[in-house]
Design a protein around this motif. Structure first.
Motif: not given
Length: 254
Positions: A130-135, A137-141, A146-155
């Motif tokens: 459920v948490k993964l799905s919500a994340i 859905l917040s991503i622009t394919p 462009e996501h606010l947490l993109a740098n963190y998730w990419d790290s």
């Protein structure tokens, strides 16, 4: 339909555009350029088009198997349009009976249609999904940066995200399979952002990408397969303008 054959480029030939690689992307690019009125040559190191899409015909008796890109499902509209154009039919993937989940010497059977083993970690796994799905859905394919947490998730790696999301070994394994079953690599080898974007991209203009759409058979990306092999599609694409597909062997650096 005759199979596409690589030929030697004519000496002194002049083209508006050169496309390197006769995989699906290269062949699609050549089609777009031709539609725009440009002359195009597609060069390929292999003696066939298709890239990673290949049908292996070594089993005998008319049998074959796909070496890549075997399946097609809902929301994969572009490849479906090509299959329709070249009259490549699809057939439903067998999805009945039971799957076997083997873990620490214990085997568990579960319905193939469900796709996820039912065991003591199912609650924890479901909460993480459920948490993964919500994340996702917040991503622009196609534009995950462009996501606010993109740098963190990419790290961090997808494994890091899993370890920070669930506790039990079973839940960690099941979430890891999301990565290994789709990308054929372990979750520590891709960033969390890459995995989120990959899942988010499993949709179309009208339907969001989800984990279930990516992994499922019925209603998912493995729902159907190409009658006669997926290679029939790129072979037909290359054959529509046979004179522009050329086999060019790579040269060793001197």
């Amino acid at each position: 339909m005759r199979s596409a054959q690589a030929v030697t480029p004519p000496p002194g030939g002049v083209f508006d555009c050169v496309v390197v690689g006769a995989g699906l992307s290269g062949l699609a690019a050549a089609r777009k350029l031709r539609e725009a009125g440009r002359s195009v040559v597609v060069v390929e190191a292999r003696n066939r088009p298709g890239g990673r899409v290949q049908t292996i015909n070594t089993l005998g008796g008319g049998l074959h198997f796909d070496g890549g890109a075997e399946f097609i499902g809902p929301t994969q509209n572009h490849i479906q349009a090509l299959a329709d154009e070249f009259e490549v039919a699809t057939l439903p993937t067998y999805n009945e009976g039971l799957n076997l989940y083997w873990r620490n010497g214990t085997k568990t059977y579960y319905p193939a249609a469900i796709g996820i083993p039912i065991n003591q970690s199912i609650g924890e796994t479901a909460t993480a999904i459920v948490k993964l799905s919500a994340i996702c859905l917040s991503i622009t394919p196609g534009k995950p940066w462009e996501h606010l947490l993109a740098n963190y998730w990419d790290s961090i790696t997808f494994k890091d995200w899993i370890d920070r999301t669930v506790v039990s070994a079973d839940a960690k394994l099941q979430l890891s399979l999301i990565c290994s079953s789709t990308l054929s690599v372990a979750p520590e080898l891709v960033s969390a952002l890459f995995m989120f974007n990959y899942i988010a991209s499993a949709g179309d203009e009208n339907n969001p990408g989800t984990m279930f759409r990516l992994l499922n058979t019925s209603g998912g990306a493995q729902e159907r397969f190409f009658d006669g092999g997926a290679f029939r599609v790129p072979a037909a694409m290359a054959d529509t303008k046979g004179e522009t597909f050329h086999n060019v062997k790579p040269q060793k650096a001197t």
